[in-house]
Design a protein around this motif. Structure first.
Motif, mmCIF file in Angstrom:
data_model
loop_
_atom_site.group_PDB
_atom_site.id
_atom_site.type_symbol
_atom_site.label_atom_id
_atom_site.label_comp_id
_atom_site.label_asym_id
_atom_site.label_seq_id
_atom_site.Cartn_x
_atom_site.Cartn_y
_atom_site.Cartn_z
ATOM 1 N N UNK A 782 62.404 3.475 -54.530
ATOM 2 C CA UNK A 782 60.964 3.278 -54.339
ATOM 3 C C UNK A 782 60.674 2.755 -52.947
ATOM 4 N N UNK A 783 59.882 3.606 -52.180
ATOM 5 C CA UNK A 783 59.417 3.199 -50.863
ATOM 6 C C UNK A 783 58.076 2.487 -51.019
ATOM 7 N N UNK A 784 57.690 1.700 -50.048
ATOM 8 C CA UNK A 784 56.353 1.068 -50.105
ATOM 9 C C UNK A 784 55.269 2.149 -50.305
ATOM 10 N N UNK A 785 54.286 1.833 -51.128
ATOM 11 C CA UNK A 785 53.310 2.836 -51.567
ATOM 12 C C UNK A 785 52.609 3.566 -50.421
ATOM 13 N N UNK A 786 52.242 2.876 -49.378
ATOM 14 C CA UNK A 786 51.497 3.482 -48.265
ATOM 15 C C UNK A 786 52.392 3.981 -47.146
ATOM 16 N N UNK A 787 53.711 3.965 -47.379
ATOM 17 C CA UNK A 787 54.618 4.423 -46.331
ATOM 18 C C UNK A 787 54.605 5.945 -46.226
ATOM 19 N N UNK A 788 54.989 6.439 -45.047
ATOM 20 C CA UNK A 788 55.066 7.879 -44.809
ATOM 21 C C UNK A 788 56.047 8.533 -45.773
ATOM 22 N N UNK A 789 57.167 7.821 -46.039
ATOM 23 C CA UNK A 789 58.187 8.355 -46.930
ATOM 24 C C UNK A 789 57.642 8.551 -48.349
ATOM 25 N N UNK A 790 56.895 7.552 -48.843
ATOM 26 C CA UNK A 790 56.327 7.650 -50.198
ATOM 27 C C UNK A 790 55.352 8.818 -50.303
ATOM 28 N N UNK A 791 54.587 9.041 -49.234
ATOM 29 C CA UNK A 791 53.616 10.141 -49.241
ATOM 30 C C UNK A 791 54.318 11.499 -49.259
ATOM 31 N N UNK A 792 55.394 11.633 -48.474
ATOM 32 C CA UNK A 792 56.120 12.909 -48.445
ATOM 33 C C UNK A 792 56.779 13.177 -49.800
ATOM 34 N N UNK A 793 57.322 12.127 -50.429
ATOM 35 C CA UNK A 793 57.923 12.301 -51.759
ATOM 36 C C UNK A 793 56.855 12.759 -52.759
ATOM 37 N N UNK A 794 55.641 12.165 -52.661
ATOM 38 C CA UNK A 794 54.555 12.563 -53.566
ATOM 39 C C UNK A 794 54.154 14.014 -53.326
ATOM 40 N N UNK A 795 54.070 14.418 -52.040
ATOM 41 C CA UNK A 795 53.727 15.802 -51.710
ATOM 42 C C UNK A 795 54.752 16.759 -52.284
ATOM 43 N N UNK A 796 56.037 16.397 -52.176
ATOM 44 C CA UNK A 796 57.103 17.250 -52.709
ATOM 45 C C UNK A 796 56.963 17.432 -54.218
ATOM 46 N N UNK A 797 56.655 16.328 -54.901
ATOM 47 C CA UNK A 797 56.482 16.416 -56.359
ATOM 48 C C UNK A 797 55.254 17.265 -56.713
ATOM 49 N N UNK A 798 54.180 17.112 -55.921
ATOM 50 C CA UNK A 798 52.974 17.910 -56.162
ATOM 51 C C UNK A 798 53.251 19.396 -55.961
#
Length: 915
Positions: A782-798
């Protein structure tokens, strides 16, 4: 396909095929071939009805004098089998442009002499223009072959097919006109203007049993045809309408004849002439012997849209009976010459409508004298000012003038209809409700505020026979007024509240419930929630109650009219029945605009009438049919027509899905909804990225979308950098090779959850199992919620979810599509009728129900606007400004700086204080 879909398809194909040929020219080719197809199909139908077997039809030749005579006498012309349109289609690759030229030449030879005026030279424009369809014989052959295959599906037989054919013909003419620039006026009067003129004429002629109508500048013939259709609503036998037409331009004259013939009008009822209306008065003589056959023809109605302000030669026409009573139009403007020609050919109880430029109402000189004589002769019945930019190819303001030979009243009804229209592309267009309102006003001769007024002859005399519309009817919007006292001190002027008088008259005591008396002639709002106060008032509730009482059984009325009487109702006359019913129900309901209700009816009837025509022609089982959905797709750089599923012949697929297949439909809608949510989530993530992050490779160049491949690569980088104590231990374990070392490592490291992997038979863990577990640990990090890494992981899942949902939607939609097809084809009569109810009646009745809500919405908006207008006074604004200035000046006192800074601040403070 219904007639609208077929017409649109043909137009789109024609527009692509015409290449560099001007629209005004290409129309003559396509319309000419449509007409030739009509004549060919008409002859074939006649032969089959006469009992000719197919083998005999295929032997029809020009040398067979007996058969040629037989066909010519009954059809009016003869076409040999080799020259039939259907034969061209069967020829395939053997078809050649010479087949067309030979056929058109033969047609001119084989016309029945009795019908020469109708058919002779009708294909001249087409024959002459064939050379422009290609540089050589091969290219012309291909162009013509493509064209005849494009129009081959237009039906030509039966009452319904005449309507389809006529609709397509008129649609193509209008589309070519829209693309023909200034030349459009040579052949086309916009359908809505034509319909307006026709309805006025039809209202005057509705009690006649036999009618003669005449257009001296006939163009495409649409004015005559629309009058015929409008009059046919009142007359029992359409064959009792005779059509007279004259047109100067040869190619446009051919359009007139083609259009009239293809509407199924009897050749004996078509009298046409190619000539100059102003130079050679007609119809009143035999072409072969004009002097000895002088016999002026007088008709029941004349309708025309002549060329505006055209030059003409008035020389030696002082004694011409058309102009002798009124005077000669100036040579630079023939407008009144056309008008007087039309008026001359009217019977004493006849009517004429003519479109002219606005200038005829006020220009002086010879025109002013003619206008005076027309007014004093009591011939001008009505003047209708049309919206600007309503004709293709010109922005000239225009009017419709309605004239009669004899009238009982002496006033002139003047209508300013310039404000009623909708914008369609570059042009303005009259709506059905605009036409209805104008026609009703003309027939009833009523005064309507800011719209129409009966003007006495005495008033026109006082204005020196100037008929400029704004002198008599002021349709301008009132200038907004601001009350000085209310602007300074507040309150709502009672004079402005009184301007809503129509509402206070309809809703007794509502004004008192909303406003209380203030100082002097001013009032205050009683309640803050205006909408609630209005809606809960007894008088407003009474409006809704009365409306529901008037329309309580409207659904059942519509059901009886359209469903019960489906097979027998007269489609042409039914709209008038329905509109009369709606108007009658609204008689006692205040505030609701009956023409808004009519527009709702007209919009729905445009679709319903098409369905009714199909059902009456093809039978009720047409409701249970589907058609291939043919679309144009590119393949190997070429466009070709291919099937893309199915469409309902009458019933739309979506209606069936929403009603009979709701579970499957909702399931697909939910998944499509999820796709929309995913798209929104992408946008939210994009908006949250910093400029530096947006410039990375994971987004497109415009930074408005993610790049799937780059997101995947970035994800690998992110996971490769993930490092925890358990991951470190597993990586260290992966470096060991001896079994003993591995077992010792396992025993010593309880920071690894070894049970999450499947052990080998010797108690160690294989490299494959370790790598799989490593990947799993990286993914769940788990990366910090607002981190760039967390956003890219969310995009990948989407992206993964989106791919899966899209596949499901595609499969489910395809299955639903086929199930819908099967459902339509297996409908019971009861289901089919219920679906027709949903398509025809439910949308209309639901829209009608919203009319009182719309009235209240407008009232609430006006009251809020009035309240907001004076909510903030100038005095309050001035006090607030002064307070702000004082606060700002005080802040300046706390500032420090060099001598020049302080001197500048001191001057600024002085200005703020108004010193």
């Amino acid at each position: 396909m219904n007639k609208q879909q077929l017409a649109t398809k043909i137009w789109e194909s024609a527009n692509k095929m015409r290449s560099k040929i001007e629209a005004n020219e290409y129309k003559d080719y396509i319309l000419g071939f449509i007409f030739y197809k009509y004549l060919s199909d008409r002859e074939l139908k006649f032969l089959k009805e006469e009992g000719f077997p197919q083998e005999d039809i295929e032997t029809l030749v020009e040398d067979d004098a007996e058969t040629v005579k037989y066909v010519r006498e009954r059809v009016g012309y003869f076409i040999a089998y080799k020259d039939l349109f259907s034969t061209w289609l069967k020829m395939g690759k053997d078809f050649d442009v010479s087949n067309v030229t030979d056929a058109l030449s033969a047609f001119n030879r084989l016309i029945n002499p009795s019908y020469k005026m109708v058919f002779e030279g009708i294909f001249n424009t087409l024959q002459i223009g064939l050379s422009k369809l290609g540089d050589n014989s091969a290219s012309r052959t291909k162009a013509i072959s493509d064209l005849i295959h494009m129009i081959k599906d237009i039906p030509m037989n039966g009452k319904q097919d005449y309507d389809v054919l006529g609709f397509i013909y008129e649609y193509l003419i209008s589309m070519f006109a829209a693309n023909a620039g200034k030349k459009a006026g040579e052949f086309y009067t916009p359908h809505e203007v034509s319909l307006l003129m026709s309805e006025i004429v039809a209202g005057h002629l509705k009690d006649r049993t036999e009618i003669n109508i005449y257009d001296p500048t006939s163009g495409s013939g649409s004015l005559l045809i629309n009058i015929g259709r409008s009059v046919a609503k009142y007359i029992n036998d359409e064959d009792n309408i005779k059509y007279f037409a004259q047109e100067l331009k040869q190619n446009t004259f051919n359009l007139t004849r083609m259009n009239l013939i293809m509407r199924g009008i009897l050749p004996d009822n078509i009298v046409t002439r190619n000539g100059d209306t102003l130079e050679d008065d007609w119809p009143y003589f035999d072409e072969a012997n004009p002097i000895e056959t002088y016999n002026p023809l007088y008709v029941d109605a004349v309708v025309s849209n002549p060329p505006y302000s055209q030059h003409w030669d008035p020389s030696n026409k002082e004694t011409d009976p058309r102009y002798a009573r009124f005077g000669l139009a100036p040579k630079s403007k023939a407008d009144y010459a056309f008008l007087l020609h039309d008026l001359f050919h009217l019977k004493p109880d006849g009517i004429m409508t003519i479109v002219l430029p606005h200038g005829v109402l006020f220009r002086g000189g010879e025109e002013g004298q003619i206008r005076r004589n027309l007014v004093e002769g009591n011939h001008i019945d009505a003047i209708i000012g049309l919206p600007s930019n309503i004709f293709f190819g010109t922005e000239i303001p225009t009017v419709i003038m309605v004239l009669k030979q004899k009238r009982e009243n002496t006033d002139v009804l003047i209508i300013d209809a310039s404000k009623g229209f909708i914008k369609v592309n570059k042009n303005n267009m009259l709506r059905a409700s605009d036409i209805k309102k104008i026609v009703d006003a003309v027939i009833a001769r009523v005064d309507i505020d800011k719209f129409s007024r009966k003007v006495s002859r005495e008033e026109i005399r006082r204005n020196e026979y100037n008929l400029y519309i704004s002198r008599y009817v002021d349709s301008s919007e009132g200038v907004e007024k601001w009350d000085l006292f209310a602007s300074m001190f507040g309150g709502i002027p009672m004079s402005e509240i009184a301007e809503l008088g129509e509402y206070w008259g309809a809703f007794p005591e509502l004004k008192e419930a909303l406003f209380t008396k203030g100082e002097g002639p001013y009032a205050e709002l009683t309640f803050g929630n205006i909408e609630q106060t209005v809606n809960e008032h007894p008088a407003v509730k009474s409006l809704f109650s009365n409306f529901m009482g008037a329309f309580g059984d409207f659904y059942s009325f519509m059901k009886n009219e359209l469903i019960t009487n489906m097979a027998s109702l007269n489609v042409l006359k039914e709209e008038a029945v329905l509109s009369a019913e709606i108007f009658a129900r609204l008689t006692s309901i205040p505030l609701i605009n009956k023409y808004e209700a009519y527009q709702i009816l007209a919009d729905e009837w445009a679709k319903t009438s098409v369905d009714l025509e199909v059902i009456q022609t093809e039978g009720f089982n047409a409701v249970k049919k589907v058609d291939p959905n043919m679309v144009i797709k590119k393949k190997d750089g070429k466009e070709e027509e291919v099937q893309d599923g199915w469409i309902g012949h009458v019933i739309p697929f979506e209606l069936v899905q929403r009603t009979l297949l709701s579970d499957e439909y909702e399931a697909v809608m939910q998944k499509e909804g999820r796709l929309a949510e995913i798209s929104s989530e992408y946008d939210e993530i994009l908006d949250s990225l910093s400029e530096e992050e947006k410039d990375s490779s994971v987004t497109t160049e415009s930074s408005d979308a993610f790049v799937a491949k780059e997101v995947s690569e970035k994800l690998k980088e992110i996971y490769a950098d993930v490092d925890t104590q358990e991951i470190k231990a597993l990586n260290a374990y992966a470096e060991l090779s001896r079994k003993a070392d591995k077992l010792a490592f396992i025993s010593a490291h309880d920071d690894v959850v070894w049970s999450n992997m499947e052990a080998s038979h010797d108690g160690t863990y294989a490299k494959k199992a370790v790598n799989a577990y490593l990947a799993e640990l990286q993914c769940v990090f788990e990366f910090p919620e607002e981190s760039f890494e967390a956003k890219i992981i969310k995009v990948s899942k989407l992206m993964a979810e989106e791919k899966e949902v899209k596949a499901q939607v595609k499969a489910d939609a395809a299955a639903l599509h086929m199930k819908t097809k099967e459902t339509i084809e297996s409908l019971s009569d009861e289901q089919a009728l219920a679906l027709l109810e949903q398509k025809w009646i439910f949308p209309l009745t639901e829209s009608i129900k919203q009319l009182p809500h719309a009235v209240i919405h407008v009232l609430v908006h006006k009251i809020k606007a009035l309240s907001d207008k004076y909510a903030v006074t100038y005095s309050a604004i001035e006090s607030e400004v002064k307070e702000t200035e004082a606060s700002l000046s005080a802040l300046f006192d706390e500032l420090v700086g060099n001598d020049y800074d302080m001197k500048g601040l001191s001057e600024f403070q002085r200005l703020l204080k108004g010193e």
